[in-house]
Write a protein that holds these residues in place. Structure first.
Motif, PDB file in Angstrom:
ATOM      1  N   PRO A 181       0.815  -1.223   0.000  1.00 15.73           N
ATOM      2  CA  PRO A 181       0.000   0.000   0.000  1.00 15.73           C
ATOM      3  C   PRO A 181       0.844   1.266   0.000  1.00 15.73           C
ATOM      4  O   PRO A 181       0.473   2.265  -0.626  1.00 15.73           O
ATOM      5  N   ALA A 182       1.991   1.226   0.679  1.00 13.84           N
ATOM      6  CA  ALA A 182       2.848   2.417   0.716  1.00 13.84           C
ATOM      7  C   ALA A 182       3.407   2.747  -0.662  1.00 13.84           C
ATOM      8  O   ALA A 182       3.509   3.922  -1.045  1.00 13.84           O
ATOM      9  N   LEU A 183       3.759   1.716  -1.424  1.00 15.08           N
ATOM     10  CA  LEU A 183       4.280   1.954  -2.771  1.00 15.08           C
ATOM     11  C   LEU A 183       3.179   2.464  -3.689  1.00 15.08           C
ATOM     12  O   LEU A 183       3.408   3.369  -4.505  1.00 15.08           O
ATOM     13  N   GLN A 184       1.980   1.916  -3.564  1.00 14.39           N
ATOM     14  CA  GLN A 184       0.861   2.439  -4.359  1.00 14.39           C
ATOM     15  C   GLN A 184       0.566   3.886  -3.993  1.00 14.39           C
ATOM     16  O   GLN A 184       0.259   4.714  -4.857  1.00 14.39           O
ATOM     17  N   GLN A 185       0.696   4.202  -2.717  1.00 14.22           N
ATOM     18  CA  GLN A 185       0.490   5.579  -2.262  1.00 14.22           C
ATOM     19  C   GLN A 185       1.502   6.517  -2.896  1.00 14.22           C
ATOM     20  O   GLN A 185       1.164   7.646  -3.294  1.00 14.22           O
ATOM     21  N   LEU A 186       2.743   6.062  -3.003  1.00  9.36           N
ATOM     22  CA  LEU A 186       3.780   6.872  -3.659  1.00  9.36           C
ATOM     23  C   LEU A 186       3.425   7.115  -5.118  1.00  9.36           C
ATOM     24  O   LEU A 186       3.534   8.243  -5.619  1.00  9.36           O
ATOM     25  N   LEU A 187       2.984   6.071  -5.817  1.00  4.96           N
ATOM     26  CA  LEU A 187       2.597   6.236  -7.217  1.00  4.96           C
ATOM     27  C   LEU A 187       1.458   7.249  -7.335  1.00  4.96           C
ATOM     28  O   LEU A 187       1.474   8.132  -8.196  1.00  4.96           O
ATOM     29  N   ASP A 188       0.463   7.117  -6.482  1.00  2.00           N
ATOM     30  CA  ASP A 188      -0.706   7.995  -6.564  1.00  2.00           C
ATOM     31  C   ASP A 188      -0.357   9.447  -6.250  1.00  2.00           C
ATOM     32  O   ASP A 188      -1.045  10.373  -6.704  1.00  2.00           O
ATOM     33  N   ALA A 189       0.702   9.651  -5.456  1.00  2.00           N
ATOM     34  CA  ALA A 189       1.111  11.013  -5.119  1.00  2.00           C
ATOM     35  C   ALA A 189       1.799  11.719  -6.286  1.00  2.00           C
ATOM     36  O   ALA A 189       1.928  12.942  -6.289  1.00  2.00           O
TER      37      ALA A 189
END
Length: 247
Positions: free
Chosen positions: A66-74
């Protein structure tokens, strides 16, 4: 180094080969960094083959955190994705999914660059330099095969592409390898036309085997306008299988 010793290496009999010998071969053949790494991978695989108990099992499913997906979404204004060595797209942000929307037309998940390039007739129109893209794709898969010789999913992918694409089969036989960390992709998007995107591929040390690829456009270029238009159309709520689920 004797001729007999070199012939033994060529035949895959690399048990006990020293690093000094490999360095000598690399210099003699004037190997580039990618080819040198591939040589070491092949020797490692050959040595593992001499000890069957060291063989790895089937490749495990790969998922982003989830943290990596959050980075992508940012990364709102930058098309970005995470891929593995088999060129599966494991996760994207909204703009990345919009730029590479053609890869998601087919139902197979995860979407795969190699399968799109060689098996989807739309790829020739999408990539303006399809020939170069095809060569790069095969060279990346060949390098991954050296790193992961027991990856059953990769073997199945190579077998599928070899069976269904004469071009892939011919390029695969050339044994070209390449590291593909930076460059430019020239595409023709079906909605916004030409896109010229610089890219940087960064290995994710916390996710071994995965890379984050981010794309950018020259300031003031028509590509910037195209990305802005795609960003305004991007659908925030994509299906989970399109965002971050691996195979």
């Amino acid at each position: 180094m004797s001729v007999e010793y070199y012939v033994r290496l060529e035949r895959g009999n690399a048990t006990g080969v020293s690093e000094a010998v490999l360095e000598g071969v690399s210099r003699a053949l004037q190997l580039n960094d990618a080819e040198r790494s591939h040589l070491y991978d092949l020797v490692r695989a050959a040595n593992e083959g001499a000890h069957p108990q060291r063989r790895r099992g089937p490749a495990k499913a790969q998922r982003v955190t989830p943290a990596l997906q959050q980075l992508l979404d940012a990364m709102h204004d930058v098309p970005a994705l995470v891929q593995n060595g088999r060129l599966d797209i494991l996760a994207t942000n909204n703009l990345g999914a919009a730029v590479f929307s053609e890869l998601y037309v087919q139902p197979q998940r995860p979407a795969n660059f190699a399968r799109f390039v060689f098996l989807d007739p739309r790829a020739a129109a999408f990539y303006r330099d399809w020939d170069d893209g095809a060569q790069q794709t095969v060279a990346l898969l060949r390098a991954e095969a050296g790193r992961s010789p027991h990856d059953r999913i990769l073997s199945d992918l190579v077998g599928e592409l070899s069976t269904r694409s004469d071009t892939f089969r011919s390029l695969w036989a050339s044994h070209d390898v390449r590291e593909h960390r930076t460059g430019i992709k020239k595409m023709t998007h079906p909605e916004v036309g030409h896109l010229d995107l610089n890219y940087e591929a960064m290995a994710l040390t916390s996710h071994p085997g995965l890379s984050l690829v981010a794309y950018s456009a020259e300031p003031g270029s028509a590509t910037v306008d195209g990305l802005r238009l795609l960003a305004s159309w991007a659908v925030p709520a994509r299906q989970d299988s399109d965002r971050g689920r691996g195979n």
